[in-house]
Write an enzyme that holds these catalytic residues in place. Structure first.
Site, mmCIF file in Angstrom:
data_model
loop_
_atom_site.group_PDB
_atom_site.id
_atom_site.type_symbol
_atom_site.label_atom_id
_atom_site.label_comp_id
_atom_site.label_asym_id
_atom_site.label_seq_id
_atom_site.Cartn_x
_atom_site.Cartn_y
_atom_site.Cartn_z
ATOM 1 N N SER A 190 0.841 -1.200 0.000
ATOM 2 C CA SER A 190 0.000 0.000 0.000
ATOM 3 C C SER A 190 0.872 1.244 0.000
ATOM 4 O O SER A 190 1.986 1.241 0.537
ATOM 5 C CB SER A 190 -0.882 0.033 1.251
ATOM 6 O OG SER A 190 -1.535 1.284 1.344
ATOM 7 N N TYR A 227 -1.054 0.496 10.670
ATOM 8 C CA TYR A 227 -1.306 -0.132 9.363
ATOM 9 C C TYR A 227 -0.149 0.173 8.401
ATOM 10 O O TYR A 227 0.390 -0.718 7.752
ATOM 11 C CB TYR A 227 -2.625 0.396 8.786
ATOM 12 C CG TYR A 227 -2.935 -0.099 7.390
ATOM 13 C CD1 TYR A 227 -3.448 -1.373 7.178
ATOM 14 C CD2 TYR A 227 -2.705 0.716 6.271
ATOM 15 C CE1 TYR A 227 -3.731 -1.831 5.895
ATOM 16 C CE2 TYR A 227 -2.990 0.267 4.982
ATOM 17 C CZ TYR A 227 -3.507 -1.005 4.805
ATOM 18 O OH TYR A 227 -3.779 -1.453 3.528
HETATM 19 N N1 LIG Z 1 -8.795 -0.983 -0.010
HETATM 20 C C1 LIG Z 1 -7.741 -0.171 -0.018
HETATM 21 O O1 LIG Z 1 -7.867 1.081 -0.002
HETATM 22 C C2 LIG Z 1 -6.360 -0.739 -0.117
HETATM 23 C C3 LIG Z 1 -5.324 0.122 -0.489
HETATM 24 C C4 LIG Z 1 -4.022 -0.362 -0.558
HETATM 25 C C5 LIG Z 1 -3.775 -1.689 -0.266
HETATM 26 N N2 LIG Z 1 -4.796 -2.507 0.102
HETATM 27 C C6 LIG Z 1 -4.463 -3.898 0.435
HETATM 28 O O2 LIG Z 1 -5.063 -4.760 -0.514
HETATM 29 C C7 LIG Z 1 -5.354 -6.025 0.095
HETATM 30 C C8 LIG Z 1 -6.782 -6.416 -0.197
HETATM 31 O O3 LIG Z 1 -7.658 -5.449 0.380
HETATM 32 P P1 LIG Z 1 -9.172 -5.238 -0.091
HETATM 33 O O4 LIG Z 1 -9.342 -3.809 -0.380
HETATM 34 O O5 LIG Z 1 -9.531 -6.245 -1.124
HETATM 35 O O6 LIG Z 1 -9.932 -5.499 1.276
HETATM 36 P P2 LIG Z 1 -10.846 -6.688 1.788
HETATM 37 O O7 LIG Z 1 -11.889 -7.007 0.791
HETATM 38 O O8 LIG Z 1 -11.257 -6.278 3.162
HETATM 39 O O9 LIG Z 1 -9.819 -7.922 1.869
HETATM 40 C C9 LIG Z 1 -8.996 -8.170 2.959
HETATM 41 C C10 LIG Z 1 -8.844 -9.664 3.101
HETATM 42 O O10 LIG Z 1 -7.981 -9.989 4.210
HETATM 43 C C11 LIG Z 1 -8.530 -11.146 4.828
HETATM 44 N N3 LIG Z 1 -8.030 -11.367 6.166
HETATM 45 C C12 LIG Z 1 -7.990 -10.484 7.200
HETATM 46 N N4 LIG Z 1 -7.452 -11.085 8.273
HETATM 47 C C13 LIG Z 1 -7.153 -12.370 7.903
HETATM 48 C C14 LIG Z 1 -6.575 -13.477 8.566
HETATM 49 N N5 LIG Z 1 -6.199 -13.443 9.861
HETATM 50 N N6 LIG Z 1 -6.415 -14.642 7.870
HETATM 51 C C15 LIG Z 1 -6.798 -14.721 6.580
HETATM 52 N N7 LIG Z 1 -7.356 -13.697 5.894
HETATM 53 C C16 LIG Z 1 -7.529 -12.547 6.566
HETATM 54 C C17 LIG Z 1 -10.031 -10.868 4.808
HETATM 55 O O11 LIG Z 1 -10.703 -12.063 5.090
HETATM 56 P P3 LIG Z 1 -12.102 -12.130 5.892
HETATM 57 O O12 LIG Z 1 -13.160 -12.113 4.845
HETATM 58 O O13 LIG Z 1 -12.025 -13.425 6.619
HETATM 59 O O14 LIG Z 1 -12.133 -10.936 6.820
HETATM 60 C C18 LIG Z 1 -10.167 -10.397 3.361
HETATM 61 O O15 LIG Z 1 -10.223 -11.500 2.488
HETATM 62 C C19 LIG Z 1 -5.019 -5.864 1.588
HETATM 63 O O16 LIG Z 1 -3.726 -6.370 1.828
HETATM 64 C C20 LIG Z 1 -5.005 -4.350 1.774
HETATM 65 O O17 LIG Z 1 -4.171 -3.969 2.856
HETATM 66 C C21 LIG Z 1 -6.089 -2.077 0.168
#
Ligand SMILES: NC(=O)c1ccc[n+]([C@@H]2O[C@H](COP(=O)([O-])OP(=O)(O)OC[C@H]3O[C@@H](n4cnc5c(N)ncnc54)[C@H](OP(=O)(O)O)[C@@H]3O)[C@@H](O)[C@H]2O)c1
Length: 250
Positions: free
Chosen positions: A140, A153
């Protein structure tokens, strides 16, 4: 098939909106099988890309480090060669800074950094052993310069980003390549209820950027949107007082 047009994928964090958008995108380029590693296993498998990608959910918790190797064994049983591993695990927390207690800090560090790093080390070993493949790691922009409102974070993302770039160097010349993706604000479940930051994108945009990089055989860092690269080259170096003003409380 090759990792430029993957046929099989393992997703760590299988319910991630960004990861699922990537699978939809890759379906148009020949993706056939996906193993979704998730904390909860649904009664019915998700239908992605109109059913063109056959999905199997496997129970997996990033914090259960002792079970990481078994996940890769199970994935290989299900799909054979693993062309692509996507690490999309993440926990944001709306104010991941001073307001967090020690247990929350610990949980975030292990969820965003310790657990995924341990899984990525197994992934790298398995991909090298099979003679190639690609790793996509969701880092990120928050990790480039942590800010006061979410430095917990941000620092976990800095750690994961450095770890992934280190793996990239370690596997150089083995046929394995690593893409470190640095999105800005993405409108997904993770950011629901938050006011979008400048240059906000959506999961499909991140997916398209990753898909393009894979197709071109690229490795290294992918910024989404690309303007964040030059912008943060500057912001990473402005004086602290100026950075506090720019970042504000967001
Ligand atoms: N959205 C943003 O603005 C953004 C920006 C930059 C980077 N990112 C990164 O992109 C990635 C995907 O994010 P997203 O936006 O797609 O969000 P998201 O839909 O909330 O996905 C996050 C995922 O992490 C999983 N997770 C959390 N804790 C876990 C654990 N202990 N074991 C296994 N899985 C776990 C969640 O599973 P559950 O369904 O079980 O909770 C979910 O599948 C993340 O690494 C995030 O930090 C996001």
């Amino acid at each position: 098939m090759s990792d430029a047009a993957p046929r099989t994928v393992l997703v760590l964090g299988g319910t991630s909106d960004i990861a699922r958008a990537l699978l939809e995108h890759l379906a148009d380029e020949g993706l056939e099988r996906a193993v979704l590693a998730s904390r909860t296993v649904p009664d019915a498998e998700p239908v992605l890309a109109g059913g063109r990608v056959r999905c199997t959910t496997v129970a997996w918790d990033a914090l259960d480090v002792a079970a990481h190797a078994a996940l890769f064994d199970r994935t290989a049983e299900l799909v054979g060669r693993i062309d692509l591993v996507v690490c999309a695990v993440g926990l944001l927390g709306h104010h991941a800074g001073l307001s967090m207690g020690p247990e929350q800090v610990d949980e975030m560090v292990r969820t965003n950094f310790g657990g995924p790093a341990a899984a990525l080390s197994v992934a790298a070993e398995r991909l090298v052993a099979q003679g190639g493949g690609a790793l996509v790691v969701l880092s990120s922009v928050a990790g480039v310069r942590p800010r006061r409102s979410n430095y917990v974070y941000g620092s976990t993302k800095s750690g994961l980003d450095a770890f992934a770039r280190g793996i990239a160097d370690a596997v150089h010349g083995t046929g394995v390549r690593v893409l470190v993706v640095r999105p800005g604000f993405v409108r997904s479940s993770m950011t629901e209820g938050l006011e979008p930051a400048p240059f906000a994108t959506d999961p499909a945009t991140v997916a398209a950027a990753v898909g393009r990089a894979l197709r071109r055989g690229r490795s290294g860092v992918v910024w989404v949107p690309p303007v964040l690269g030059p912008l943060f080259a500057v912001l990473a170096n402005v004086p602290a007082a100026m950075w506090r003003r720019i970042a504000g409380d967001r």
